[in-house]
Design an enzyme around this catalytic site. Structure first.
Site, PDB file in Angstrom:
ATOM      1  N   SER A  86       0.853  -1.194   0.000  1.00 44.55           N
ATOM      2  CA  SER A  86       0.000   0.000   0.000  1.00 44.55           C
ATOM      3  C   SER A  86       0.882   1.235   0.000  1.00 44.55           C
ATOM      4  CB  SER A  86      -0.895   0.024   1.245  1.00 44.55           C
ATOM      5  OG  SER A  86      -1.533   1.285   1.393  1.00 44.55           O
ATOM      6  N   TYR A 129      -2.216  -0.604  10.104  1.00 47.03           N
ATOM      7  CA  TYR A 129      -2.246  -0.963   8.681  1.00 47.03           C
ATOM      8  C   TYR A 129      -0.949  -0.546   7.999  1.00 47.03           C
ATOM      9  CZ  TYR A 129      -3.839  -1.187   3.834  1.00 47.03           C
ATOM     10  OH  TYR A 129      -3.956  -1.481   2.493  1.00 47.03           O
TER      11      TYR A 129
END
Length: 208
Positions: free
Chosen positions: A98, A111
């Site tokens: 990501s 995350y």
């Protein structure tokens, strides 16, 4: 599976269901795929979950589940597939990370941590496995039109548009097909000198 079978050149298609937060599930996934097909040419580690809290408010259970799915699953799936790929003379591993593994954002501490670690894991795997003909790279998507993103946009359209205007020079969300196209390139290109790279496809999110 049914959607893929609509394409005449799709070939043989099968699926399995695994909870990758469970210990041993990633290894079982690899074993089942190998048993069904006899070889594994490409592994795409795409499973991921998010948990949104301000730092200080995360529970240990949320932390451990995020690490299990986002980091431990690709780690152990990768380990499990290495003997298979070595025996057949090589293969491709693609980790879906990501842009938040590169930059930070509020309520994304866990995350972002798992995705930053996944980018590092990609480089470590590539460094060790390249001599075996196993090419390892990662993709770091920015905001993409997946269902969770669309749900958040519908919940607060004004805030969603503000984020697009402020953070995405492309002026839009990414399309899932754009990420898939990049994964297809990494899975099929003969440019195997591309090794251990994290390719960011984020509409310019990380350019500021």
């Amino acid at each position: 599976q049914a959607e893929c079978r609509k394409y005449p050149a799709a070939g043989r298609i099968e699926y399995g269901v695994f909870d990758l937060s469970e210990s041993g599930a990633a290894e079982r996934m690899i074993a089942q795929a190998h048993k069904r097909f006899g070889r594994i040419d490409v592994l795409v580690n795409n499973a991921g979950i998010r948990s949104y809290h301000k730092f200080g408010d995360f529970s240990r259970a949320e932390f451990e589940r995020s690490v299990a799915v986002n980091l431990a699953a690709p780690f152990f799936a990768g380990q499990a597939v290495v003997p298979v790929m070595r025996a057949q003379g090589g293969g491709r591993i693609i980790n879906i990370a990501s842009q938040l593994g590169r930059v930070t954002y509020d309520q994304r501490a866990v995350y972002g941590l798992t995705k930053a670690a996944l980018i590092h894991l990609t480089k470590s795997m590539a460094y060790e496995l390249g001599k075996d003909g196993i090419v390892v790279n990662s993709i770091s998507p920015g905001p993409v039109k997946t269902q969770p993103v669309l749900d958040r946009m519908r919940a607060d359209p004004a805030d969603a548009q503000r984020r697009i205007d402020n953070y995405l020079p492309a002026g839009r969300l990414g399309e899932p097909a754009e990420i898939a196209e990049l994964a297809h390139f990494l899975a099929t290109t003969t440019a195997t000198y591309l090794q251990g790279e994290d390719i960011c496809i984020d509409g310019g999110y990380t350019n500021h």
